[in-house]
Design a protein around this motif. Structure first.
Motif, PDB file in Angstrom:
ATOM      1  N   THR A  67     -44.228 -53.034 -71.146  1.00  0.00           N
ATOM      2  CA  THR A  67     -43.420 -52.109 -70.355  1.00  0.00           C
ATOM      3  C   THR A  67     -43.155 -50.818 -71.115  1.00  0.00           C
ATOM      4  O   THR A  67     -43.140 -50.787 -72.347  1.00  0.00           O
ATOM      5  CB  THR A  67     -42.061 -52.733 -69.978  1.00  0.00           C
ATOM      6  OG1 THR A  67     -41.257 -52.876 -71.152  1.00  0.00           O
ATOM      7  CG2 THR A  67     -42.249 -54.091 -69.311  1.00  0.00           C
ATOM      8  N   SER A  68     -42.902 -49.755 -70.357  1.00  0.00           N
ATOM      9  CA  SER A  68     -42.615 -48.455 -70.957  1.00  0.00           C
ATOM     10  C   SER A  68     -41.336 -48.493 -71.785  1.00  0.00           C
ATOM     11  O   SER A  68     -41.291 -47.971 -72.908  1.00  0.00           O
ATOM     12  CB  SER A  68     -42.474 -47.396 -69.853  1.00  0.00           C
ATOM     13  OG  SER A  68     -43.668 -47.283 -69.111  1.00  0.00           O
ATOM     14  N   LEU A  85     -48.429 -44.480 -77.033  1.00  0.00           N
ATOM     15  CA  LEU A  85     -47.977 -44.411 -75.655  1.00  0.00           C
ATOM     16  C   LEU A  85     -49.035 -43.857 -74.711  1.00  0.00           C
ATOM     17  O   LEU A  85     -50.010 -43.234 -75.131  1.00  0.00           O
ATOM     18  CB  LEU A  85     -46.719 -43.546 -75.577  1.00  0.00           C
ATOM     19  CG  LEU A  85     -45.571 -43.912 -76.536  1.00  0.00           C
ATOM     20  CD1 LEU A  85     -44.398 -42.976 -76.316  1.00  0.00           C
ATOM     21  CD2 LEU A  85     -45.160 -45.362 -76.393  1.00  0.00           C
ATOM     22  N   ASN A  87     -48.837 -42.372 -70.297  1.00  0.00           N
ATOM     23  CA  ASN A  87     -48.111 -41.339 -69.571  1.00  0.00           C
ATOM     24  C   ASN A  87     -46.614 -41.570 -69.485  1.00  0.00           C
ATOM     25  O   ASN A  87     -45.883 -40.694 -69.011  1.00  0.00           O
ATOM     26  CB  ASN A  87     -48.684 -41.180 -68.165  1.00  0.00           C
ATOM     27  CG  ASN A  87     -50.100 -40.658 -68.171  1.00  0.00           C
ATOM     28  OD1 ASN A  87     -50.985 -41.307 -67.635  1.00  0.00           O
ATOM     29  ND2 ASN A  87     -50.336 -39.511 -68.784  1.00  0.00           N
ATOM     30  N   GLU A  88     -46.113 -42.731 -69.964  1.00  0.00           N
ATOM     31  CA  GLU A  88     -44.667 -42.858 -70.067  1.00  0.00           C
ATOM     32  C   GLU A  88     -44.099 -41.800 -71.003  1.00  0.00           C
ATOM     33  O   GLU A  88     -42.910 -41.459 -70.937  1.00  0.00           O
ATOM     34  CB  GLU A  88     -44.255 -44.259 -70.539  1.00  0.00           C
ATOM     35  CG  GLU A  88     -44.617 -44.591 -71.965  1.00  0.00           C
ATOM     36  CD  GLU A  88     -45.947 -45.303 -72.088  1.00  0.00           C
ATOM     37  OE1 GLU A  88     -46.112 -46.040 -73.074  1.00  0.00           O
ATOM     38  OE2 GLU A  88     -46.796 -45.138 -71.200  1.00  0.00           O
ATOM     39  N   PHE A  91     -43.300 -38.999 -68.664  1.00  0.00           N
ATOM     40  CA  PHE A  91     -42.142 -39.364 -67.854  1.00  0.00           C
ATOM     41  C   PHE A  91     -40.859 -39.300 -68.678  1.00  0.00           C
ATOM     42  O   PHE A  91     -39.815 -38.874 -68.197  1.00  0.00           O
ATOM     43  CB  PHE A  91     -42.314 -40.778 -67.282  1.00  0.00           C
ATOM     44  CG  PHE A  91     -43.560 -40.968 -66.471  1.00  0.00           C
ATOM     45  CD1 PHE A  91     -44.056 -39.949 -65.678  1.00  0.00           C
ATOM     46  CD2 PHE A  91     -44.250 -42.167 -66.507  1.00  0.00           C
ATOM     47  CE1 PHE A  91     -45.215 -40.117 -64.931  1.00  0.00           C
ATOM     48  CE2 PHE A  91     -45.397 -42.349 -65.759  1.00  0.00           C
ATOM     49  CZ  PHE A  91     -45.890 -41.322 -64.965  1.00  0.00           C
ATOM     50  N   ALA A  92     -40.938 -39.733 -69.941  1.00  0.00           N
ATOM     51  CA  ALA A  92     -39.757 -39.742 -70.795  1.00  0.00           C
ATOM     52  C   ALA A  92     -39.276 -38.322 -71.087  1.00  0.00           C
ATOM     53  O   ALA A  92     -38.073 -38.067 -71.138  1.00  0.00           O
ATOM     54  CB  ALA A  92     -40.045 -40.486 -72.091  1.00  0.00           C
ATOM     55  N   TYR A  97     -38.622 -41.703 -63.421  1.00  0.00           N
ATOM     56  CA  TYR A  97     -38.749 -43.151 -63.276  1.00  0.00           C
ATOM     57  C   TYR A  97     -37.692 -43.874 -64.110  1.00  0.00           C
ATOM     58  O   TYR A  97     -36.505 -43.584 -63.966  1.00  0.00           O
ATOM     59  CB  TYR A  97     -40.172 -43.604 -63.615  1.00  0.00           C
ATOM     60  CG  TYR A  97     -41.209 -42.972 -62.738  1.00  0.00           C
ATOM     61  CD1 TYR A  97     -41.342 -43.350 -61.399  1.00  0.00           C
ATOM     62  CD2 TYR A  97     -42.066 -41.975 -63.220  1.00  0.00           C
ATOM     63  CE1 TYR A  97     -42.288 -42.759 -60.560  1.00  0.00           C
ATOM     64  CE2 TYR A  97     -43.012 -41.372 -62.394  1.00  0.00           C
ATOM     65  CZ  TYR A  97     -43.121 -41.780 -61.071  1.00  0.00           C
ATOM     66  OH  TYR A  97     -44.050 -41.201 -60.248  1.00  0.00           O
ATOM     67  N   ASP A  98     -38.092 -44.776 -64.981  1.00  0.00           N
ATOM     68  CA  ASP A  98     -37.123 -45.518 -65.798  1.00  0.00           C
ATOM     69  C   ASP A  98     -36.252 -44.590 -66.632  1.00  0.00           C
ATOM     70  O   ASP A  98     -35.114 -44.934 -66.969  1.00  0.00           O
ATOM     71  CB  ASP A  98     -37.851 -46.482 -66.740  1.00  0.00           C
ATOM     72  CG  ASP A  98     -38.553 -47.602 -66.000  1.00  0.00           C
ATOM     73  OD1 ASP A  98     -38.155 -47.889 -64.861  1.00  0.00           O
ATOM     74  OD2 ASP A  98     -39.502 -48.182 -66.560  1.00  0.00           O
ATOM     75  N   ASN A 146     -43.629 -50.314 -65.433  1.00  0.00           N
ATOM     76  CA  ASN A 146     -44.693 -49.571 -66.116  1.00  0.00           C
ATOM     77  C   ASN A 146     -45.189 -48.445 -65.213  1.00  0.00           C
ATOM     78  O   ASN A 146     -46.277 -48.508 -64.648  1.00  0.00           O
ATOM     79  CB  ASN A 146     -45.855 -50.491 -66.496  1.00  0.00           C
ATOM     80  CG  ASN A 146     -46.824 -49.828 -67.474  1.00  0.00           C
ATOM     81  OD1 ASN A 146     -46.988 -48.618 -67.452  1.00  0.00           O
ATOM     82  ND2 ASN A 146     -47.454 -50.608 -68.319  1.00  0.00           N
ATOM     83  N   PRO A 147     -44.400 -47.364 -65.059  1.00  0.00           N
ATOM     84  CA  PRO A 147     -44.819 -46.261 -64.197  1.00  0.00           C
ATOM     85  C   PRO A 147     -46.075 -45.560 -64.692  1.00  0.00           C
ATOM     86  O   PRO A 147     -46.799 -44.950 -63.914  1.00  0.00           O
ATOM     87  CB  PRO A 147     -43.611 -45.319 -64.206  1.00  0.00           C
ATOM     88  CG  PRO A 147     -42.891 -45.643 -65.475  1.00  0.00           C
ATOM     89  CD  PRO A 147     -43.080 -47.113 -65.669  1.00  0.00           C
ATOM     90  N   SER A 148     -46.361 -45.637 -65.996  1.00  0.00           N
ATOM     91  CA  SER A 148     -47.539 -44.983 -66.550  1.00  0.00           C
ATOM     92  C   SER A 148     -48.822 -45.488 -65.899  1.00  0.00           C
ATOM     93  O   SER A 148     -49.692 -44.704 -65.520  1.00  0.00           O
ATOM     94  CB  SER A 148     -47.599 -45.202 -68.064  1.00  0.00           C
ATOM     95  OG  SER A 148     -48.776 -44.667 -68.588  1.00  0.00           O
TER      96      SER A 148
END
Length: 374
Positions: A67-68, A85, A87-88, A91-92, A97-98, A146-148
Motif C-alpha cells: 500500500t501507498s 515509490l 505515483n503515490e 499524490f503525496a 487520495y489517501d 494503492n491509488p498509484s
C-alpha cells in the motif's frame, strides 16, 4: 514550510566544487521501503542493496508493502531512509487520495533518482482480449489503498472507453496479489510494469501472457487518458515478460520506482547515496531486465513526480547529467509544491472557521484546492 529557492546548474556546481573528489561514506545500515515481494521495484532494490553491501559493507534491509501508506508512513516517521515509490509520490505532494486526509496533506518529498519505466495491461492470452475495449465485463483487480496502481488501471480502461463500472472488479490487498491473481486465473488482466518477476511465471504458464495495445496514433484513446491523469505518454516496451525486440508492447511511460526522501534529508547523505548508486552500477546493472535503466544519464533526469533533492542534483551536475533544462523544470516543480502547501494551510484554517468535520474534509479540500489553483 520550506522557502522556495531557485537552483541553477552554475550556482550548485560552484557550491559543489570542493566535493568532487570526496570518498563515498554510507551508513553501516539502512532500511528501504519498497513495493511488495514479486514487484520489479522490490527486485531492483534488492539488487542495489546487494551491490551496496558488496562494495561498501552497508547492510540494507528492505521493508516491502503493498500500500501507498505502508511505504510512505515509515519514510515520514524516519523508520526508513529511502522509499522506492511509484505515483503515490505525486499524490503525496499534491495531497490527493489517501494523502488528502488531515493527518497527511501535501508532503515535502524529493526524488534522488527515478528509473524510466513502462506500464500496461497484462492480459491472459486465453481471455479473448485483443484490445482494451475487450476488457468490458472481464475480471479486473483493484488494489486496496494503492491509488498509484489503480489510477494507471483507470487510465488504461479509459483508453478502451471503459470505467470501473464496465468491468467485474476483484478487490485485492496488494500489487503483488494482483499479479498473483492473474497467474492463478482469478482475474483476466492486471495493470503492471512488464518487468515484474511474477509475470515471467505467467508467460510460461498454460494461460500465456500478452499486452493490450495502446497505439500512439489513437488520438481518442490518449485524450481519454488525459481525463484521468496528465503524467502518462505513449511508449514502446522492448523488454519484459511476453515482450521481445521483434514483438514489442505499445503501452505508456512512467517512472518507477523513484528513490525518494523528504526535503530535510541530509544533503551529504543523499549526495553519497547518489554517487554510490552510480559507482556500483556495473555490479547490479544485469541483475534484472530493468536494472540497466538505473544508469543516471536516464534515471537522473527530469521530469519526475516530485522535485529532485539538492544532494542528488549536486552529484548529477558533477557527472554532467543535470542540465539547465532540468534546473528549470525543478524550479517550477518546487514552486508548484510550495503553492499547494500554502493552499493546504489556508484550507485548514478555513475548515476550522467553518467547523468542517473530518469526514467532510476530503471533499472540502478538493473543492478548495481546485478553486485556489484555477
Amino acid at each position: 514550510m520550506h522557502t522556495f529557492i531557485k537552483m541553477t546548474v552554475a550556482s550548485i556546481a560552484l557550491a559543489a566544487g570542493p566535493a568532487l573528489a570526496q570518498e563515498i561514506e554510507l551508513p553501516r545500515s539502512m532500511l528501504w521501503a519498497t513495493y511488495d515481494v514479486g514487484s520489479s521495484g522490490y527486485a531492483e532494490a534488492s539488487a542495489i542493496a546487494d551491490a551496496f553491501g558488496r562494495e561498501y559493507g552497508t547492510r540494507v534491509r528492505i521493508m516491502p508493502s503493498g500500500t501507498s501508506i505502508g511505504r510512505l508512513l515509515p519514510l515520514k516517521t524516519g523508520r526508513v531512509q529511502y522509499g522506492w515509490l511509484a505515483n503515490e509520490l505525486f499524490f503525496a505532494t499534491e495531497g490527493l487520495y489517501d494523502f488528502a486526509a488531515r493527518e497527511w496533506g501535501p508532503q515535502d518529498l524529493r526524488v534522488v533518482a527515478g528509473r524510466p519505466s513502462t506500464f500496461g495491461m497484462a492480459v491472459a492470452k486465453n481471455a479473448g482480449i485483443e484490445n482494451l475495449s475487450d476488457i468490458a465485463g472481464k475480471r479486473v483487480p483493484r488494489i486496496k489503498a494503492n491509488p498509484s496502481i489503480n489510477i494507471k488501471v483507470e487510465a488504461l480502461l479509459a483508453f478502451g472507453g471503459l470505467t470501473w463500472d464496465d468491468v467485474e472488479v476483484v478487490e485485492v490487498p496488494s500489487y503483488g496479489a494482483a499479479l498473483k491473481a492473474l497467474v492463478d486465473g482469478q482475474v483476466d488482466v492486471a495493470g503492471s510494469t512488464p518487468t515484474a518477476s511474477t509475470l515471467y511465471e505467467m508467460e510460461s504458464s498454460s494461460r500465456g501472457l500478452d499486452w493490450a495495445p495502446m497505439p500512439a496514433d489513437n488520438a481518442e484513446g490518449w485524450e481519454a487518458i488525459k481525463s484521468v491523469a496528465s503524467f502518462f505518454a505513449p511508449a514502446t516496451a522492448t523488454q519484459g515478460a511476453g515482450i521481445t525486440e521483434d514483438d514489442p508492447a505499445q503501452i505508456f511511460a512512467v517512472r518507477y520506482p523513484m528513490i525518494t526522501v523528504y526535503a530535510n534529508a541530509d544533503e551529504e547523505e543523499v549526495y553519497n547515496f547518489t554517487k554510490a548508486l552510480d559507482e556500483t552500477y556495473d555490479i547490479y546493472s544485469n541483475a534484472t531486465k530493468a536494472t540497466s535503466k538505473w544508469k543516471l544519464s536516464e534515471a537522473g533526469t527530469t521530469p519526475a513526480d516530485a522535485p529532485f533533492h539538492p544532494g542528488a542534483i549536486r552529484y548529477l551536475i558533477e557527472i554532467g547529467v543535470w542540465t539547465e533544462a532540468d534546473s528549470a523544470w525543478n524550479d517550477a516543480r518546487l514552486e508548484r509544491l510550495e503553492t499547494v502547501q500554502g493552499v493546504w494551510d489556508e484550507a485548514v484554517e478555513a475548515a476550522l472557521d467553518a467547523g468542517i468535520a473530518d469526514k467532510e474534509w476530503p471533499a472540502f479540500w478538493a473543492d478548495y484546492k481546485a478553486e485556489a489553483l484555477k
